[in-house]
Design an enzyme around this catalytic site. Structure first.
Site, PDB file in Angstrom:
ATOM      1  N   GLY A  80       0.833  -1.206   0.000  1.00 21.71           N
ATOM      2  CA  GLY A  80       0.000   0.000   0.000  1.00 21.71           C
ATOM      3  C   GLY A  80       0.858   1.242   0.000  1.00 21.71           C
ATOM      4  N   GLY A  82       2.749   3.481   1.531  1.00 23.14           N
ATOM      5  CA  GLY A  82       3.362   3.587   2.849  1.00 23.14           C
ATOM      6  C   GLY A  82       4.015   4.934   3.077  1.00 23.14           C
ATOM      7  N   ARG A  83       4.241   5.639   2.016  1.00 19.76           N
ATOM      8  CA  ARG A  83       4.842   6.968   2.173  1.00 19.76           C
ATOM      9  C   ARG A  83       4.368   7.896   1.065  1.00 19.76           C
ATOM     10  NH1 ARG A  83      10.714   6.547  -0.253  1.00 19.76           N
ATOM     11  NH2 ARG A  83      10.449   4.730  -1.556  1.00 19.76           N
ATOM     12  N   ARG A 173      -2.482  -0.373  -9.704  1.00 19.74           N
ATOM     13  CA  ARG A 173      -1.405  -1.341  -9.946  1.00 19.74           C
ATOM     14  C   ARG A 173      -1.990  -2.737 -10.032  1.00 19.74           C
ATOM     15  NH1 ARG A 173       3.044   1.329  -6.909  1.00 19.74           N
ATOM     16  NH2 ARG A 173       2.221   3.371  -6.418  1.00 19.74           N
ATOM     17  N   ASP A 242       3.479  -4.894  -7.611  1.00 18.36           N
ATOM     18  CA  ASP A 242       2.964  -3.643  -7.031  1.00 18.36           C
ATOM     19  C   ASP A 242       3.555  -2.428  -7.726  1.00 18.36           C
ATOM     20  OD1 ASP A 242       5.160  -4.990  -5.525  1.00 18.36           O
ATOM     21  OD2 ASP A 242       5.389  -3.015  -4.629  1.00 18.36           O
TER      22      ASP A 242
HETATM   23  P1  AMP Z   1       8.815   0.670  -3.320  1.00 10.61           P
HETATM   24  O1  AMP Z   1      10.008  -0.206  -3.212  1.00 10.61           O
HETATM   25  O2  AMP Z   1       9.121   2.134  -3.158  1.00 10.61           O
HETATM   26  O3  AMP Z   1       7.995   0.403  -4.546  1.00 10.61           O
HETATM   27  O4  AMP Z   1       7.919   0.327  -2.048  1.00 10.61           O
HETATM   28  C1  AMP Z   1       7.446  -0.954  -1.705  1.00 10.61           C
HETATM   29  C2  AMP Z   1       6.513  -0.809  -0.535  1.00 10.61           C
HETATM   30  O5  AMP Z   1       7.218  -0.315   0.608  1.00 10.61           O
HETATM   31  C3  AMP Z   1       5.367   0.143  -0.759  1.00 10.61           C
HETATM   32  O6  AMP Z   1       4.243  -0.332  -0.076  1.00 10.61           O
HETATM   33  C4  AMP Z   1       5.872   1.434  -0.159  1.00 10.61           C
HETATM   34  O7  AMP Z   1       4.830   2.285   0.236  1.00 10.61           O
HETATM   35  C5  AMP Z   1       6.641   0.910   1.047  1.00 10.61           C
HETATM   36  N1  AMP Z   1       7.717   1.837   1.441  1.00 10.61           N
HETATM   37  C6  AMP Z   1       8.892   2.063   0.810  1.00 10.61           C
HETATM   38  N2  AMP Z   1       9.641   2.965   1.465  1.00 10.61           N
HETATM   39  C7  AMP Z   1       8.921   3.336   2.545  1.00 10.61           C
HETATM   40  C8  AMP Z   1       9.140   4.234   3.621  1.00 10.61           C
HETATM   41  N3  AMP Z   1      10.257   4.953   3.723  1.00 10.61           N
HETATM   42  N4  AMP Z   1       8.170   4.354   4.553  1.00 10.61           N
HETATM   43  C9  AMP Z   1       7.053   3.642   4.467  1.00 10.61           C
HETATM   44  N5  AMP Z   1       6.775   2.776   3.489  1.00 10.61           N
HETATM   45  C10 AMP Z   1       7.699   2.616   2.536  1.00 10.61           C
HETATM   46 MG    MG Z   2       6.406   0.616  -5.342  1.00 12.38          MG
END
Ligand code: AMP
Ligand code: MG
Length: 477
Positions: A80, A82-83, A173, A242
């Protein structure tokens, strides 16, 4: 700005959230052209405050979306935003719908162990790459604005927090559908499909037939997207489900990279030790991901329809890729020996570590007869072996019956001179981290016209200097 926040009304699809403000924000980049296109008219201060989480336009309704995803082959049942958060859905003056998505805006219920933040380095990398791909004609999310801040964010070392406002017709997605399928809440799947149909593809019917047609479109758009990546030498780096867009957009830029020297096995993400997402694996990974999506949609689309759509993927991708590769080589007619000619070119390029981008750009200068251009030969480490192939290519060109200058123009319109090389991004990031955005501005300007000759920026077309060859990009962002 006109907003219609339909997604945020799906209470089961995520959570209402509030951005957490970043300390001492500064507006670093603003994509005025895109803002104009979206019909968003804000002052510089409002942009800064919006993207740093200090201010929301009254019509906005921030919402974090829930999704799941297959990450490196394993299923993660709950990911989801997350940021990141959807601030709202803008209806542009031309009636197109655009999600405004703010990345780095702080924790949400989907942050798991993360801090909800994004660092300047990775946010600028995303800004640069999404604009570079857009100008190369590759479907992608867009970058609207970037803010920096004094907020310390801890990664491998302390970095500074940033906010990136991005825009896309939709951020749906594959993982959204996987979430509801594996949560055993299948009733939400048609609702999301209907949302996609209403907002993107209103010509489709909201029934089994329309859903099957929608899936066929997702397959086709994914195939076309990946063909375009392969042609330009783009490596996404983290092709988890995702990070796969239902609209076939390039989504979620992490440790991406463009090929410098041609290497089919190139891995741009140094955490991907097995090479699951290596450059030449992307076409197969696209299909694997579509199969995961098909599974998630199997309750609403007949198995035969899913299989039929999937069965076209390879041909769609290869069709787009080989047509594109013929354009890159300036070939219009089809000749029996072409497959061998292409294959031997790639063997040569890999063996001699030829710069992928500059090769095609310089190849345009080769005439059917006469001396071979020195700049082309300079790309070869063993010119003799290269000349043998180039001679065959000259003979092949002779069968085309096209004027040299016309061919040059055609080839230059598909073979970029300027791509976002890793070392260029790195230089812009280092300057930005020192508070100097001039390099990022210049780079964005050069990358906005990737096919044009820009003699004053010749240096931006050079292959990677030796210090940059070993730059590895980690997943941390
Ligand atoms: P990503 O690798 O950026 O595509 O992220 C994969 C998952 O990890 C997604 O659900 C993001 O929202 C979560 N995520 C990545 N970095 C962070 C962060 N610094 N804080 C919270 N959630 C994160
Ligand atoms: Mg991502």
């Amino acid at each position: 700005m006109r907003l219609d926040n339909r997604y945020a009304t799906f209470a089961w699809a995520g959570a209402k959230v509030t951005p957490s403000p970043l300390r001492d924000p500064q507006l670093l980049l603003l994509n005025s052209e895109l803002a104009e296109q979206l019909g968003i008219h804000l002052s510089q201060t409002q942009w800064r405050d919006l993207v740093s989480g200090h201010w929301l336009a009254p019509e906005m309704s921030p919402f974090a979306q829930v999704y799941a995803g297959h990450q490196f082959g394993g299923f993660s049942p709950q990911l989801g935003d997350g940021r990141a958060m959807l601030l709202g859905e803008v209806i542009a003056p031309n009636n197109q719908r655009w999600d405004l998505h703010l990345k780095g805006a702080g924790k949400t219920p989907f942050s798991r162990f993360g801090d909800g933040r994004a660092v300047l380095r990775s946010s600028l990398r995303e800004y640069l790459a999404s604009e570079a791909l857009h100008h190369l004609g590759i479907p992608t999310t867009r970058a609207l604005a970037l803010v920096g801040s004094n907020e310390p964010v801890y990664r491998e070392q302390t970095e500074s927090g940033a906010g990136l406002l991005r825009a896309a017709p939709s951020h749906l997605r594959f993982g959204h559908f996987e979430y509801f399928y594996y949560q055993k809440q299948p009733e939400h799947i048609p609702t999301l499909l209907d949302y996609l149909i209403d907002t993107q593809w209103p010509e489709l019917t909201k029934d089994a037939t329309g859903y099957a047609a929608l899936f066929a479109r997702v397959v086709e758009k994914t195939a076309e997207l990946i063909a375009k990546w392969q042609l330009v030498g783009f490596c996404h780096g983290v092709l988890n489900t995702d990070n796969m867009s239902m609209l076939g957009l390039t989504l979620d830029y992490g440790p991406y990279g463009f090929l410098d020297a041609y290497d089919p096995d190139h891995i741009c993400n140094h955490s991907d030790s097995g090479g699951r997402y290596a450059y030449d694996q992307q076409p197969a990974v696209g299909l694997w991901n579509l199969q995961r999506l098909a599974q998630a949609l199997s309750g609403v689309i007949a198995l035969e329809s899913l299989q039929a759509a999937l069965s076209h993927y390879e041909q769609q991708l290869m069709g787009a890729y080989s047509a594109g590769m013929r354009h890159k080589l300036g070939l219009v007619s089809w000749q029996a020996g072409d497959p061998e000619l292409f294959r031997d070119m790639f063997t040569l390029m890999a063996a001699q570590k030829v710069d992928y981008t500059n090769w095609f750009r310089q190849l345009a200068q080769l005439t059917v007869k006469g001396e071979m251009p020195a700049q082309l030969l300079a790309l070869l480490s063993e010119p003799a072996a290269g000349v043998a192939w180039l001679t065959r290519y000259q003979q092949r060109l002779a069968e085309e019956n096209i004027e040299h200058q016309v061919k040059v123009a055609q080839m230059n319109s598909v073979n970029p001179k300027y791509i976002l090389r890793n070392h260029l991004a790195q230089q812009a990031i280092e300057k930005a981290e020192q508070g100097d955005m001039a390099e990022a501005d210049r780079l964005l300007m050069v990358l906005a016209r990737p096919f044009a000759e820009q003699p004053e920026y010749e240096a931006y077309a050079q292959s990677a200097p030796s210090w940059a060859r070993d730059l590895t990009i980690s997943c941390s962002s």
